[in-house]
Design an enzyme around this catalytic site. Structure first.
Site, PDB file in Angstrom:
ATOM      1  N   GLU B 246     -50.594  46.961 -56.391  1.00 34.14           N
ATOM      2  CA  GLU B 246     -49.924  46.614 -55.127  1.00 34.14           C
ATOM      3  C   GLU B 246     -49.168  47.859 -54.730  1.00 34.14           C
ATOM      4  O   GLU B 246     -48.237  48.270 -55.401  1.00 34.14           O
ATOM      5  CB  GLU B 246     -49.025  45.393 -55.374  1.00 34.14           C
ATOM      6  CG  GLU B 246     -48.529  44.750 -54.102  1.00 34.14           C
ATOM      7  CD  GLU B 246     -47.131  45.203 -53.789  1.00 34.14           C
ATOM      8  OE1 GLU B 246     -46.978  46.268 -53.138  1.00 34.14           O
ATOM      9  OE2 GLU B 246     -46.189  44.503 -54.188  1.00 34.14           O
ATOM     10  N   CYS B 283     -41.289  45.899 -50.852  1.00 31.41           N
ATOM     11  CA  CYS B 283     -42.698  46.144 -50.485  1.00 31.41           C
ATOM     12  C   CYS B 283     -42.993  45.537 -49.122  1.00 31.41           C
ATOM     13  O   CYS B 283     -43.905  45.965 -48.428  1.00 31.41           O
ATOM     14  CB  CYS B 283     -43.660  45.482 -51.459  1.00 31.41           C
ATOM     15  SG  CYS B 283     -43.235  45.662 -53.168  1.00 31.41           S
TER      16      CYS B 283
END
Lengths: 491, 491
Positions: B246, B283
């Site tokens: 990720e 994120c």
């Protein structure tokens, strides 16, 4: 240039024609990209209708397609009729899944009041089609793994346009099949970009397709060498895309004493047939046979060798594949620690090969990485093991395979349990009876497995889970009623 | 060498210690490999017990862990207490899934008599743990994406040993947490190899881990640069392994007129908070804000700038991250077609940054690929669009993101529908209200998305589907009764 070749004679038939040019490939990809949104928005039942239409046209044109396939592949009419049946069964099976709602499984987590972590917004997990899929046909299944095979069926079922790269070993059948597909698509009023078709014998055509910006995923069935090269290109794009490659496999088969007690000679005959079926040109052809070093094992190996010696495989798919087989066998023949058991070189230039079988010891097999590689064709290695635990070590050395077959594991016992556990770590499918050649099309099927069997071991290229490769999950947070309605979710 | 640093002051605290040596890394991987079979064979309820034990120890040691995390990260006690809550919720959530049987979903297709394709053997699809997982902790969530975060919880839940690579930005917290984990594992009588721990600030430690032969998969949360480099190494192994990376995201947020009509100023304040929460070190931090070129849009952008100017983000996680943020903002500041809206450089050497906001036009944004890259921290770009269709083009240029947020899409209308469709093609999660920062842990969650958001866009690193990353399907053909029994399948 492309040219239809008679597999049995090597004779050229009909005209030669040019492979797809870079601008034709661009145009095919552009057409697929322009159709992607509209096709993604079609209902599951509309896509089911497309798959059923494709199945019907294959059946309607069966006679001429099968004859043409036989000429170009030499696989024989019974097998090719069966393969066409399997392809139509597969297309209709995906249609059934679509009509049953299986392509759009939804998880709908209602909102929970309160602070996180237990409090949460409403989250609805849906799946969306990836976009245009580049599909590389295989040589060895001119229907089931080619233009309208499982990869095309599953991608279309998922709502992804497909750009088919035909296999040059059956070019005339490929373009005929593609023309039929385009007829169905036109008749159903779908955009022509839903199904696009490119052809080429050179590496450039495939590379151009994998590099094309609008391609969202690749489905590939073929050689280790070609597959790993294309997978690397897919991974090195500015935006890497998933490469679903099925690269073949040595498919170890372990013969345990319990199996030999019952019917060793019969099993030897069954195994010989499986090694030679389709001239050994199956991804699931058993290539490594593990047999204990005891008297029953000796007898089994002798019976296997005898059964193989009697078989006369038919012509291979192409002169290239035939030559590659011959090179593979020659390497085995020259390996110092291999003892040939069946080795009738015959006429190495004939289209039909001769079966080959050799024997080695577990330790020598484990040491020699070259022996872990598939020889595509009617050849196998017998690996003699001193114990079940040594068989475990052989499986671990192989590391990744589409299948592992275990004969005689019916009783629960500690070493067997270790063997089963290892087989499940190494393979995508573990068989406890029968032979690995022949892959049923069903929901539970898994045709994949750890590398090098597959470049994406979590996915399958056969069975209804094959559609999962082309449907990416998306979580909708607090989706409005109109959107939930369009996704078939009660507001 | 590793050293605990006070995030707010940059001062070193306590001793320095050495990073893991190559032989220590080898030993950690070997221990994990040797535990893999036994751990894979544990019952789901035993693994649930392990996850609950880990949750309990985090709670028991909350006060000291949160204080230490605050010292090393500067994220503040309320946030860190909340994050610890989220981590224990997550561990227990996976335990619930395991106890409910969710990890071992089975499809059992009974045999059908007759010739193929409709006739078939019995096929039972089960899932097996992959083997040892290398887990790379993130800097920005010292509990939820670190030593005992979601990746570790999901891998352990799946039955895979974990080798944790600690993040050097909170090294003391990491080794304390690891010591607690090992205590739980010992108390529960599990092999120590189930949880292994390595540390290092240099690239070598991570590379050695990804290259280790016995590692079966990698879970990574971190930078684009580090993630793509490690993903390449994972793909270039003799046996490539899945790399679940990720890599962060720009998280576009589209403000449609319908949203502004209702409460534009309030939304501007909410958005400013989301851009600056945790000093922008999420994120899912919204980095690209799409606003129409009209009076309501102008007012919204002014309100957003005003709200941002008032915010005082706290210290960033480390001096390195702070310096990287400063470089990113400097690039934006110097981009010719960007107009800075909020740009108080403040003291560029202070641990706490100042918010940054700039504005540009859609066409300029689309042209300049450098603007599509995430600036990790409290900075965002406003992209003014002439129409919803232009917003569609901006989303397509971004291409891959963890989230897309659409404010004001409540009504079904054609351009909105196109926007929603594009958002679903670009993102792993599409929000219709609220802000993307904050990711609920639930079954429907999807924290992933097209590259560069994720290297494996079909998978999620948050929510219960995260366990799917570590469970590979295997089809058992004609499995014996004893094996079906062990898999919990009625014979």
């Amino acid at each position: 240039m492309l040219q239809s070749i008679e597999a049995r004679t090597g004779n050229a038939v009909g005209e030669r024609w040019a492979e797809s040019t870079p601008s034709e490939i661009d145009a095919a990809v552009a057409a697929a990209a322009s159709a992607a949104d509209a096709f993604a928005a079609t209902s599951a039942s509309r896509r089911a209708g497309l798959l059923r239409g494709l199945a019907s046209v294959l059946e309607a044109e069966r006679e001429s397609l099968v004859a043409l396939a036989d000429r170009e592949t030499g696989l024989g009419l019974p097998r090719l009729n069966g393969e066409l049946d399997r392809s139509t069964f597969q297309l209709r099976g995906f249609a059934d899944v679509l009509e049953g709602g299986g392509a759009h499984t939804v998880i709908d987590d209602k909102a929970v009041a309160g602070a996180p972590p237990s409090g949460r917004p409403r989250l609805t997990r849906v799946r969306v089609p990836l976009g245009p899929v580049a599909m590389f046909s295989a040589s060895n299944f001119p229907f089931a793994f080619s233009v309208l095979g499982g990869d095309t069926a599953s991608a279309l079922g998922a709502g992804c346009p497909v750009v088919v790269k035909a296999h040059p070993a059956h070019p005339e059948l490929s373009r005929r099949t593609a023309a039929l597909a385009l007829r169905v698509i036109a008749a159903q009023g779908l955009p022509v970009g839903v199904f696009q078709f490119v052809q080429g014998g050179s590496i450039d055509v495939g590379v151009a397709l994998v590099k094309a910006t609008a391609i969202a995923a690749v489905a590939f069935t073929g050689s280790f060498k070609g597959g790993t090269a294309l997978a690397r290109i897919a991974g090195e794009r500015a935006r890497p895309i998933p490469f679903f490659g099925e690269l073949g496999s040595v498919n170890p088969l372990v013969v345990l004493p319990a199996a030999l007690e019952k019917n060793g000679v019969e099993l030897a005959g069954t195994l010989a047939q499986s090694i030679c079926v389709g001239a050994g040109q199956f991804c699931t052809s058993p290539g490594v046979i593990l047999v204990l070093q005891d008297a029953a094992g000796d007898a089994f190996v002798q019976a296997l060798a005898a059964a193989l010696r009697d078989l006369k495989p038919h012509a291979m798919l192409s002169a290239t594949i035939r030559a590659t087989f011959e090179r593979g066998v020659a390497q085995w023949r020259n390996a110092s620690r291999l003892k040939p058991l069946v080795d009738d070189a015959g006429d190495a230039s004939a289209a039909a090969p001769r079966p080959f079988l050799a024997e080695t010891l577990a330790a020598d097999f484990i040491d020699d990485h070259a022996l872990h590689e598939e020889v595509f064709g009617c050849a196998a290695l017998v690996v003699r093991v001193a114990s079940i635990d040594e068989a475990v070590e052989v499986l671990k050395a192989i590391g990744g395979s589409l299948t592992v077959t275990l004969w005689g594991a019916d009783q629960d016992a500690e070493p067997t349990r270790r063997l089963v556990r290892t087989a499940m770590q190494v393979a995508g499918r573990v068989l406890f009876s029968g032979v690995p050649t022949g892959v049923a099309v069903t929901a539970a099927q898994h045709h994949g497995g750890p590398f090098p069997a597959s470049t994406q071991p979590f996915t399958t290229s056969v069975g209804y889970a094959a559609m999962d490769r082309f449907l990416r999950p998306v979580a909708l947070q607090d989706a409005p009623a109109w959107l939930l309605d369009r996704q078939g979710v009660p507001a």
